[in-house]
Design a protein around this motif. Structure first.
Motif, PDB file in Angstrom:
ATOM      1  N   VAL A 273       0.872  -1.181   0.000  1.00 13.95           N
ATOM      2  CA  VAL A 273       0.000   0.000   0.000  1.00 13.95           C
ATOM      3  C   VAL A 273       0.903   1.222   0.000  1.00 13.95           C
ATOM      4  N   GLU A 274       0.610   2.160  -0.905  1.00 12.30           N
ATOM      5  CA  GLU A 274       1.459   3.343  -1.051  1.00 12.30           C
ATOM      6  C   GLU A 274       0.584   4.587  -1.186  1.00 12.30           C
ATOM      7  N   LEU A 275       0.924   5.624  -0.442  1.00 11.96           N
ATOM      8  CA  LEU A 275       0.234   6.913  -0.518  1.00 11.96           C
ATOM      9  C   LEU A 275       1.215   7.926  -1.098  1.00 11.96           C
ATOM     10  N   GLU A 276       0.798   8.554  -2.202  1.00 14.75           N
ATOM     11  CA  GLU A 276       1.689   9.461  -2.918  1.00 14.75           C
ATOM     12  C   GLU A 276       1.072  10.859  -2.976  1.00 14.75           C
ATOM     13  N   ARG A 277       1.911  11.881  -2.813  1.00 19.88           N
ATOM     14  CA  ARG A 277       1.464  13.280  -2.822  1.00 19.88           C
ATOM     15  C   ARG A 277       2.300  14.074  -3.804  1.00 19.88           C
ATOM     16  N   HIS A 278       1.606  14.728  -4.761  1.00 20.85           N
ATOM     17  CA  HIS A 278       2.315  15.598  -5.695  1.00 20.85           C
ATOM     18  C   HIS A 278       2.898  16.786  -4.940  1.00 20.85           C
ATOM     19  N   ILE A 279       4.178  17.093  -5.200  1.00 16.66           N
ATOM     20  CA  ILE A 279       4.858  18.180  -4.489  1.00 16.66           C
ATOM     21  C   ILE A 279       4.968  19.412  -5.380  1.00 16.66           C
ATOM     22  N   SER A 280       5.636  19.259  -6.508  1.00 18.48           N
ATOM     23  CA  SER A 280       5.823  20.394  -7.409  1.00 18.48           C
ATOM     24  C   SER A 280       6.312  19.884  -8.751  1.00 18.48           C
ATOM     25  N   GLY A 281       5.777  20.477  -9.838  1.00 22.59           N
ATOM     26  CA  GLY A 281       6.244  20.110 -11.165  1.00 22.59           C
ATOM     27  C   GLY A 281       6.089  18.619 -11.405  1.00 22.59           C
ATOM     28  N   LYS A 282       7.190  17.945 -11.675  1.00 23.61           N
ATOM     29  CA  LYS A 282       7.171  16.509 -11.960  1.00 23.61           C
ATOM     30  C   LYS A 282       7.613  15.674 -10.757  1.00 23.61           C
ATOM     31  N   TRP A 283       7.640  16.292  -9.582  1.00 18.45           N
ATOM     32  CA  TRP A 283       8.089  15.600  -8.372  1.00 18.45           C
ATOM     33  C   TRP A 283       6.916  15.291  -7.453  1.00 18.45           C
ATOM     34  N   SER A 284       7.007  14.152  -6.787  1.00 10.43           N
ATOM     35  CA  SER A 284       6.038  13.781  -5.760  1.00 10.43           C
ATOM     36  C   SER A 284       6.750  12.960  -4.694  1.00 10.43           C
ATOM     37  N   GLY A 285       6.117  12.856  -3.534  1.00 14.02           N
ATOM     38  CA  GLY A 285       6.663  12.065  -2.435  1.00 14.02           C
ATOM     39  C   GLY A 285       5.728  10.931  -2.080  1.00 14.02           C
ATOM     40  N   ALA A 286       6.235   9.908  -1.401  1.00 14.04           N
ATOM     41  CA  ALA A 286       5.425   8.724  -1.114  1.00 14.04           C
ATOM     42  C   ALA A 286       5.772   8.140   0.245  1.00 14.04           C
ATOM     43  N   LEU A 287       4.742   7.560   0.888  1.00 15.37           N
ATOM     44  CA  LEU A 287       4.889   6.710   2.067  1.00 15.37           C
ATOM     45  C   LEU A 287       4.341   5.338   1.694  1.00 15.37           C
ATOM     46  N   PHE A 288       4.999   4.264   2.140  1.00 18.71           N
ATOM     47  CA  PHE A 288       4.547   2.939   1.723  1.00 18.71           C
ATOM     48  C   PHE A 288       4.790   1.898   2.808  1.00 18.71           C
ATOM     49  N   MET A 289       4.037   0.801   2.655  1.00 21.39           N
ATOM     50  CA  MET A 289       4.238  -0.377   3.493  1.00 21.39           C
ATOM     51  C   MET A 289       4.126  -1.609   2.613  1.00 21.39           C
ATOM     52  N   ASP A 290       5.103  -2.507   2.699  1.00 26.19           N
ATOM     53  CA  ASP A 290       5.099  -3.785   1.990  1.00 26.19           C
ATOM     54  C   ASP A 290       5.050  -4.920   3.006  1.00 26.19           C
ATOM     55  N   ALA A 291       4.476  -6.036   2.588  1.00 22.56           N
ATOM     56  CA  ALA A 291       4.445  -7.216   3.454  1.00 22.56           C
ATOM     57  C   ALA A 291       4.348  -8.459   2.592  1.00 22.56           C
ATOM     58  N   GLY A 292       4.941  -9.566   3.059  1.00 20.20           N
ATOM     59  CA  GLY A 292       4.831 -10.831   2.342  1.00 20.20           C
ATOM     60  C   GLY A 292       6.115 -11.616   2.363  1.00 20.20           C
ATOM     61  N   ASN A 293       6.117 -12.731   1.636  1.00 21.48           N
ATOM     62  CA  ASN A 293       7.298 -13.577   1.540  1.00 21.48           C
ATOM     63  C   ASN A 293       6.975 -14.736   0.604  1.00 21.48           C
ATOM     64  N   ALA A 294       7.997 -15.524   0.323  1.00 19.36           N
ATOM     65  CA  ALA A 294       7.794 -16.826  -0.296  1.00 19.36           C
ATOM     66  C   ALA A 294       7.728 -17.863   0.821  1.00 19.36           C
ATOM     67  N   PHE A 295       6.915 -18.917   0.625  1.00 15.40           N
ATOM     68  CA  PHE A 295       6.675 -19.889   1.698  1.00 15.40           C
ATOM     69  C   PHE A 295       6.758 -21.307   1.135  1.00 15.40           C
ATOM     70  N   ASP A 296       7.025 -22.246   2.051  1.00 14.23           N
ATOM     71  CA  ASP A 296       7.011 -23.665   1.686  1.00 14.23           C
ATOM     72  C   ASP A 296       6.733 -24.474   2.948  1.00 14.23           C
ATOM     73  N   PRO A 297       5.836 -25.458   2.853  1.00 12.03           N
ATOM     74  CA  PRO A 297       5.479 -26.224   4.066  1.00 12.03           C
ATOM     75  C   PRO A 297       6.627 -27.032   4.647  1.00 12.03           C
ATOM     76  N   ASP A 298       7.669 -27.306   3.851  1.00 13.17           N
ATOM     77  CA  ASP A 298       8.771 -28.125   4.343  1.00 13.17           C
ATOM     78  C   ASP A 298       9.912 -27.315   4.953  1.00 13.17           C
ATOM     79  N   TYR A 299       9.812 -25.980   4.862  1.00  7.54           N
ATOM     80  CA  TYR A 299      10.907 -25.135   5.352  1.00  7.54           C
ATOM     81  C   TYR A 299      10.325 -23.931   6.084  1.00  7.54           C
ATOM     82  N   ASP A 300      11.176 -23.315   6.923  1.00  9.60           N
ATOM     83  CA  ASP A 300      10.729 -22.185   7.732  1.00  9.60           C
ATOM     84  C   ASP A 300      10.833 -20.884   6.957  1.00  9.60           C
ATOM     85  N   SER A 301       9.813 -20.035   7.111  1.00 13.40           N
ATOM     86  CA  SER A 301       9.860 -18.650   6.621  1.00 13.40           C
ATOM     87  C   SER A 301       8.726 -17.885   7.273  1.00 13.40           C
TER      88      SER A 301
END
Length: 574
Positions: free
Chosen positions: A502-530
């Motif tokens: 999820v990312e929230l982006e705010r236009h600042i000026s001209g062609k520039w903008s700023g962003a705040l974000f959060m990522d979550a997840g992983n690769a998983f397998d029942p035979d190994y820990d993650s």
């Protein structure tokens, strides 16, 4: 007399040019009317000029009432009351205009008539968008008038014209009336389409024409045809000429003048991302092989974790803009922190455009891969049939306000069909962009899921396993640094995958903008820990001439591990 007073004041007590400060205040109007008044006011346009002096200011101030009246007339206000004042301050002058727009003129009559052959055409508009009782808006009137004419011309009535178009304002009765009589003339139809060129088979080029002889003339269809021919890269110039001078009855022939492009294109490119590091690309494209539109492309990409040499041969089908068959071959050498090896691949696919912007690919690939993952050294041979669907849709703006990307892929292999293992894999991805707050804010959501049905993870080569971490999955971690780990704590990938952002982006000026974000997840397998990994971060966005550039700094954590990482990516948003 007032101008003389200000001139004498300026001569006797001059204000330095650089110190003259003019403040203009307009009140009593809504935003739309106020903006138009400011656009009409000469004093507003000139107040910051260095040459401005009290004498000039007084002259412009005297013109203001007349200009305000002119600014309000297009919106139906013909009897405004303007109270104006000009006051000297320590630094310059303060100009104030209090405006009472008064009652607006309203339409008392709208006489709209459609004449000629098109009067019986059910596809054509039969009424005007403005009706009696509405406030007169001259801007809206002109826009509606031109829109009606454009829509009728688009339906093939190229000779359509207004025989009467009058807007009358009766100031004594304080009403307005509209008279619009539009003669459509004859509906014209497409005649012969003549392609003027010598490098392609005429029968092949005829497949691009989206209409038949006798169909109603449509300028939009001609623009679409021109765009499609340009996109092929067969031609560097495409000129479409409507030959109304050669019209026979209602049939209008079309000449398309085509100037061939160079057959070969060579390109050298440099790129960078934190996943791949510096990247060198050598690219060769043969735009025309033969006279039936076949194309060929070869590319060499060199970076530290991945080097690829690939070639592809494309054969257009009956609908050459959306349907084609391609044959490819590639060699890869990969060397990342989690796996390394070599892969050779042969492929064939049939790509077809579907309704609502969907594209479906049916593919078949045969690969040989030798690899090292953790302590496993092995090789695999896979014959993999696949089917995938892809839809990319956006509003076409440089700063996308509404856009989405949807993708679904199914593939598998069987030991009974030239493969060293059995597996079936399903993967899906979705990304959405939505703007709000007058386009200055955007929310970007991303979700990716994957699942593989196989007896054991070790039977799959790295190319068929899931890894996470990096610029496009979970930021805050290195490329493929996340996933199930073996007994030596080395990442070996997994049979399942889930990542969201999820990312929230705010236009600042001209062609520039700023962003705040959060990522979550992983690769998983029942035979190994993650465990699920998370990251939070902030970033800068720049819409550069070569495409959007994302610069992110993220704090990632999984279990007891904490990481800071900088990410730089150049590429499309969807």
């Amino acid at each position: 007399m007032r101008q003389l007073v200000f001139i004498l004041a300026w001569v006797l007590c001059p204000i330095p040019l650089y110190a003259l400060d003019v403040v203009i205040k307009v009140d009593g109007l809504d935003a739309k009317l106020k903006d138009n008044v400011l656009a009409y006011l000469s004093v507003e346009r000139e107040r910051e000029r260095e040459s401005m002096n009290p004498a000039r200011l007084s002259l412009l101030h005297d013109k203001a009432e007349e200009e305000i009246q002119a600014a309000l007339r297009p919106f139906g206000y013909f009897r405004p009351t303007v109270t104006a004042s000009m006051v000297r301050t320590d630094q310059g002058f303060s100009l104030s205009y209090h405006i009472q727009p008064g009652p607006p003129v309203k339409l008392s009559e709208v006489d709209f008539q459609l004449l000629g052959e098109g009067a019986q055409d059910p596809r054509l508009v039969k009424s005007f968008s403005m009706t009696a009782g509405e406030v007169l808006d001259q801007t809206r009137y002109e826009q509606a008038k031109q829109q009606i004419l454009a829509e009728i011309i688009e339906q093939g009535y190229l000779d359509a014209r207004f025989t009467q178009h009058q807007l009358r304002v009766d100031l004594q009765r304080y009403t307005a009336s509209i008279t619009l009589h539009l003669d459509t003339g004859m509906q014209l139809r497409f005649g012969e389409v003549r392609m003027q060129q010598k490098v392609m088979n005429p029968e092949f080029l005829a497949r691009f024409v989206p209409f038949n002889s006798g169909d109603p003339f449509s300028q939009e269809s001609l623009l679409s045809l021109q765009s499609d021919l340009i996109d092929t890269e067969y031609f560097k110039q495409v000129e479409v000429v409507t030959r109304r001078d050669q019209r026979e009855g209602d049939r209008v022939p079309i000449d398309i003048n085509l100037k061939p492009n160079k057959r070969n294109r060579y390109r050298i490119g440099l790129g960078y991302s934190t996943d791949m590091g510096p990247r060198l690309t050598l690219d060769w494209k043969n735009r025309r092989r033969g006279r039936n539109g076949h194309r060929m492309r070869s590319e060499l990409q060199i970076s530290e974790p991945l080097t690829t040499l690939s070639t592809e041969y494309i054969v257009p089908l009956q609908r050459p803009t959306v349907d084609f068959v391609s044959f490819g071959a590639s060699l890869e050498h990969f060397d990342t922190d989690t796996n390394k090896g070599n892969r050779a691949l042969l492929s064939a696919s049939h790509s077809v455009g579907l309704e609502r912007g969907w594209r479906r690919d049916l593919g078949l690939e045969y690969s040989y891969e030798d690899f090292e993952v953790g302590e496993q050294e092995d090789s695999s041979r896979l014959l993999v049939p696949s089917i995938s669907w892809l839809r990319i849709k956006s509003d076409g703006k440089a700063y996308i306000q509404r856009g989405k990307r949807l993708e679904l892929r199914l593939e598998g292999a069987s030991e009974s069909l030239l493969s060293t293992t059995n597996f079936f894999q399903l993967s899906a991805a979705a990304k959405f962009i939505r703007g709000f707050g007058d386009g200055d804010w955007r929310v970007l959501n991303r979700l990716e899921l994957g699942a593989t049905w196989a007896d054991d993870l070790t039977e799959l080569p790295p190319s068929k396993r899931f890894f996470a971490g990096g610029d496009n999955t979970v930021r805050g971690f290195g490329y493929q640094d996340l996933g199930p780990r073996d007994q030596n704590d080395e990442v070996i990938g997994g049979r399942y995958f889930a990542v969201g952002s999820v990312e929230l982006e705010r236009h600042i000026s001209g062609k520039w903008s700023g962003a705040l974000f959060m990522d979550a997840g992983n690769a998983f397998d029942p035979d190994y820990d993650s465990e699920t990994a998370y990251s939070l971060g902030l970033g800068a966005r720049w819409r550069s001439p070569v495409g959007p550039i994302r610069i992110d700094i993220a704090r990632g954590w999984v279990e007891d591990e904490r990481h800071w990482r900088l990410h730089i990516v150049i590429g499309p948003e969807l």
